[in-house]
Design a protein around this motif. Structure first.
Motif, mmCIF file in Angstrom:
data_model
loop_
_atom_site.group_PDB
_atom_site.id
_atom_site.type_symbol
_atom_site.label_atom_id
_atom_site.label_comp_id
_atom_site.label_asym_id
_atom_site.label_seq_id
_atom_site.Cartn_x
_atom_site.Cartn_y
_atom_site.Cartn_z
ATOM 1 N N THR A 111 0.823 -1.198 0.000
ATOM 2 C CA THR A 111 0.000 0.000 0.000
ATOM 3 C C THR A 111 0.865 1.259 0.000
ATOM 4 O O THR A 111 1.964 1.285 0.587
ATOM 5 N N ARG A 112 0.364 2.300 -0.693
ATOM 6 C CA ARG A 112 1.054 3.575 -0.741
ATOM 7 C C ARG A 112 0.040 4.679 -1.054
ATOM 8 O O ARG A 112 -0.685 4.595 -2.044
ATOM 9 N N LYS A 113 -0.011 5.678 -0.173
ATOM 10 C CA LYS A 113 -0.903 6.826 -0.331
ATOM 11 C C LYS A 113 -2.356 6.403 -0.531
ATOM 12 O O LYS A 113 -3.087 6.994 -1.335
ATOM 13 N N GLY A 114 -2.767 5.387 0.177
ATOM 14 C CA GLY A 114 -4.148 4.937 0.122
ATOM 15 C C GLY A 114 -4.408 3.843 -0.894
ATOM 16 O O GLY A 114 -5.345 3.046 -0.733
ATOM 17 N N PHE A 115 -3.620 3.781 -1.957
ATOM 18 C CA PHE A 115 -3.790 2.738 -2.965
ATOM 19 C C PHE A 115 -3.137 1.441 -2.480
ATOM 20 O O PHE A 115 -2.121 1.471 -1.775
ATOM 21 N N PHE A 116 -3.728 0.311 -2.862
ATOM 22 C CA PHE A 116 -3.136 -0.965 -2.474
ATOM 23 C C PHE A 116 -3.375 -2.011 -3.551
ATOM 24 O O PHE A 116 -4.305 -1.911 -4.364
ATOM 25 N N ALA A 117 -2.510 -3.018 -3.543
ATOM 26 C CA ALA A 117 -2.625 -4.177 -4.413
ATOM 27 C C ALA A 117 -2.239 -5.403 -3.599
ATOM 28 O O ALA A 117 -1.365 -5.329 -2.725
ATOM 29 N N ALA A 118 -2.890 -6.532 -3.876
ATOM 30 C CA ALA A 118 -2.625 -7.743 -3.097
ATOM 31 C C ALA A 118 -2.858 -8.981 -3.953
ATOM 32 O O ALA A 118 -3.713 -8.975 -4.856
ATOM 33 N N VAL A 119 -2.098 -10.026 -3.671
ATOM 34 C CA VAL A 119 -2.251 -11.320 -4.351
ATOM 35 C C VAL A 119 -2.066 -12.428 -3.322
ATOM 36 O O VAL A 119 -1.441 -12.221 -2.277
ATOM 37 N N GLY A 120 -2.600 -13.610 -3.644
ATOM 38 C CA GLY A 120 -2.391 -14.726 -2.746
ATOM 39 C C GLY A 120 -3.296 -15.900 -3.060
ATOM 40 O O GLY A 120 -4.163 -15.826 -3.939
ATOM 41 N N PRO A 121 -3.114 -17.005 -2.335
ATOM 42 C CA PRO A 121 -3.938 -18.198 -2.533
ATOM 43 C C PRO A 121 -5.246 -18.099 -1.748
ATOM 44 O O PRO A 121 -5.381 -17.291 -0.818
ATOM 45 N N GLN A 122 -6.179 -18.946 -2.119
ATOM 46 C CA GLN A 122 -7.483 -18.973 -1.465
ATOM 47 C C GLN A 122 -8.003 -20.411 -1.406
ATOM 48 O O GLN A 122 -7.946 -21.136 -2.399
ATOM 49 N N VAL A 123 -8.484 -20.795 -0.236
ATOM 50 C CA VAL A 123 -9.086 -22.111 -0.042
ATOM 51 C C VAL A 123 -10.580 -21.914 0.179
ATOM 52 O O VAL A 123 -10.997 -21.050 0.958
ATOM 53 N N GLY A 124 -11.394 -22.699 -0.528
ATOM 54 C CA GLY A 124 -12.839 -22.613 -0.370
ATOM 55 C C GLY A 124 -13.430 -23.953 0.031
ATOM 56 O O GLY A 124 -12.919 -25.011 -0.338
ATOM 57 N N TYR A 125 -14.523 -23.883 0.800
ATOM 58 C CA TYR A 125 -15.232 -25.099 1.217
ATOM 59 C C TYR A 125 -16.700 -24.938 0.860
ATOM 60 O O TYR A 125 -17.364 -24.002 1.312
ATOM 61 N N LEU A 126 -17.221 -25.840 0.037
ATOM 62 C CA LEU A 126 -18.591 -25.771 -0.452
ATOM 63 C C LEU A 126 -19.581 -26.079 0.665
ATOM 64 O O LEU A 126 -19.488 -27.111 1.326
ATOM 65 N N VAL A 127 -20.560 -25.179 0.870
ATOM 66 C CA VAL A 127 -21.549 -25.367 1.936
ATOM 67 C C VAL A 127 -22.973 -25.498 1.410
ATOM 68 O O VAL A 127 -23.863 -25.964 2.131
ATOM 69 N N ARG A 128 -23.217 -25.072 0.150
ATOM 70 C CA ARG A 128 -24.579 -25.163 -0.363
ATOM 71 C C ARG A 128 -24.580 -25.081 -1.885
ATOM 72 O O ARG A 128 -23.776 -24.343 -2.458
ATOM 73 N N VAL A 129 -25.472 -25.832 -2.514
ATOM 74 C CA VAL A 129 -25.663 -25.775 -3.965
ATOM 75 C C VAL A 129 -27.149 -25.620 -4.249
ATOM 76 O O VAL A 129 -27.970 -26.392 -3.734
ATOM 77 N N ARG A 130 -27.486 -24.616 -5.043
ATOM 78 C CA ARG A 130 -28.885 -24.379 -5.409
ATOM 79 C C ARG A 130 -28.973 -24.193 -6.923
ATOM 80 O O ARG A 130 -28.402 -23.249 -7.462
ATOM 81 N N ASN A 131 -29.691 -25.070 -7.582
ATOM 82 C CA ASN A 131 -29.896 -24.980 -9.025
ATOM 83 C C ASN A 131 -31.329 -24.561 -9.311
ATOM 84 O O ASN A 131 -32.263 -25.025 -8.650
ATOM 85 N N THR A 132 -31.499 -23.692 -10.304
ATOM 86 C CA THR A 132 -32.828 -23.228 -10.703
ATOM 87 C C THR A 132 -33.023 -23.486 -12.187
ATOM 88 O O THR A 132 -32.179 -23.114 -13.007
ATOM 89 N N TYR A 133 -34.133 -24.127 -12.533
ATOM 90 C CA TYR A 133 -34.454 -24.461 -13.918
ATOM 91 C C TYR A 133 -35.758 -23.752 -14.304
ATOM 92 O O TYR A 133 -36.729 -23.776 -13.548
ATOM 93 N N ARG A 134 -35.751 -23.165 -15.494
ATOM 94 C CA ARG A 134 -36.944 -22.451 -15.962
ATOM 95 C C ARG A 134 -37.226 -22.852 -17.414
ATOM 96 O O ARG A 134 -36.347 -22.748 -18.274
ATOM 97 N N PHE A 135 -38.453 -23.300 -17.669
ATOM 98 C CA PHE A 135 -38.815 -23.736 -19.018
ATOM 99 C C PHE A 135 -40.318 -23.537 -19.213
ATOM 100 O O PHE A 135 -41.090 -23.462 -18.237
ATOM 101 N N PRO A 136 -40.777 -23.449 -20.469
ATOM 102 C CA PRO A 136 -42.198 -23.218 -20.736
ATOM 103 C C PRO A 136 -43.062 -24.392 -20.294
ATOM 104 O O PRO A 136 -42.625 -25.543 -20.262
ATOM 105 N N ASP A 137 -44.298 -24.069 -19.957
ATOM 106 C CA ASP A 137 -45.276 -25.099 -19.607
ATOM 107 C C ASP A 137 -45.925 -25.595 -20.894
ATOM 108 O O ASP A 137 -46.868 -25.006 -21.417
ATOM 109 N N TYR A 138 -45.400 -26.690 -21.408
ATOM 110 C CA TYR A 138 -45.878 -27.216 -22.686
ATOM 111 C C TYR A 138 -47.246 -27.896 -22.576
ATOM 112 O O TYR A 138 -47.820 -28.289 -23.582
#
Length: 221
Positions: A111-138
């Protein structure tokens, strides 16, 4: 789930406590924002996918490194939504595939004079999956018909729970503690393993996400 939360909180606490004992001014903060995510890789060109909007929020700690305090280490604990959508114009079929993760980025920044930049690794753990399907009523034979919307919360046993990605961020922080940043993340590899997948229908694709985050560093440390 309790074990995962305890693990992530412990991972956040290790660098914070070590620098606090050394007398470094560790700062804590909160953040929230919006994301636009999708997937890329093998198979996505067969049935083109579209980005999906979501949200992100959580907490972070900023640990200064060195006497100049321009370099810093920033562990975070975030709740993040990501996924993708697709549509088939010929049949008016639409679907969205949303995954919610607990994510632990550990970023090295400058960081310098308020501006900043950052990089690094990230670990994620899946807690929920929601799928939505939309199609015409034939079943409707005449006149305009309403679409059928089906929402499904998927069984996580059929998904790869862990995700590993890289993060890059740039932003600006005002003296009052408020900040704004742009962030990009991309998984290192596809998320399928032993016939499990976090990218429904595209087992060899990898996730990518762009985010806009607003943050605030708390006045105490």
């Amino acid at each position: 789930m309790k074990q995962i939360i305890l693990f992530t909180l412990s991972a956040l606490a290790i660098p914070v406590l070590s620098h606090a004992q050394a007398g470094q001014p560790v700062r804590f903060g909160l953040k929230a924002g919006a994301s636009l995510s999708s997937i890329a890789g093998k198979g996505t060109n067969d049935y083109p996918v579209s980005p999906l909007a979501g949200g992100v929020g959580g907490m972070f700690a900023t640990v200064p490194l060195g006497t100049s305090q321009r370099w810093f280490l920033q562990p975070e604990l975030l709740y993040s939504q990501q996924g993708f959508s697709l549509s088939h114009p010929a049949t008016n079929y639409n679907a969205s595939f949303r995954s919610d993760y607990l994510k632990l980025p550990v970023l090295l920044g400058f960081t310098r004079k308020g501006f900043f930049a950052a990089v690094g690794p990230q670990v994620g753990y899946l807690v929920r999956v929601r799928n939505t399907y939309r199609f015409p009523d034939y079943s409707q034979t005449g006149g305009a018909s309403q679409d059928i919307i089906v929402k499904v919360s998927n069984d996580l046993r059929y998904y790869q729970r862990w995700e590993f990605s890289a993060v890059a961020a740039v932003g600006y922080r005002w003296q009052c503690g408020a900040g704004i940043e742009l962030r990009y993340s991309d998984t290192f590899f596809n998320q399928s393993h032993d016939n499990l997948t976090s990218n429904y229908g595209y087992p060899q694709a990898h996730s990518l996400s762009g985010q806009v985050q607003a943050s605030y560093v708390l006045p105490w440390h």
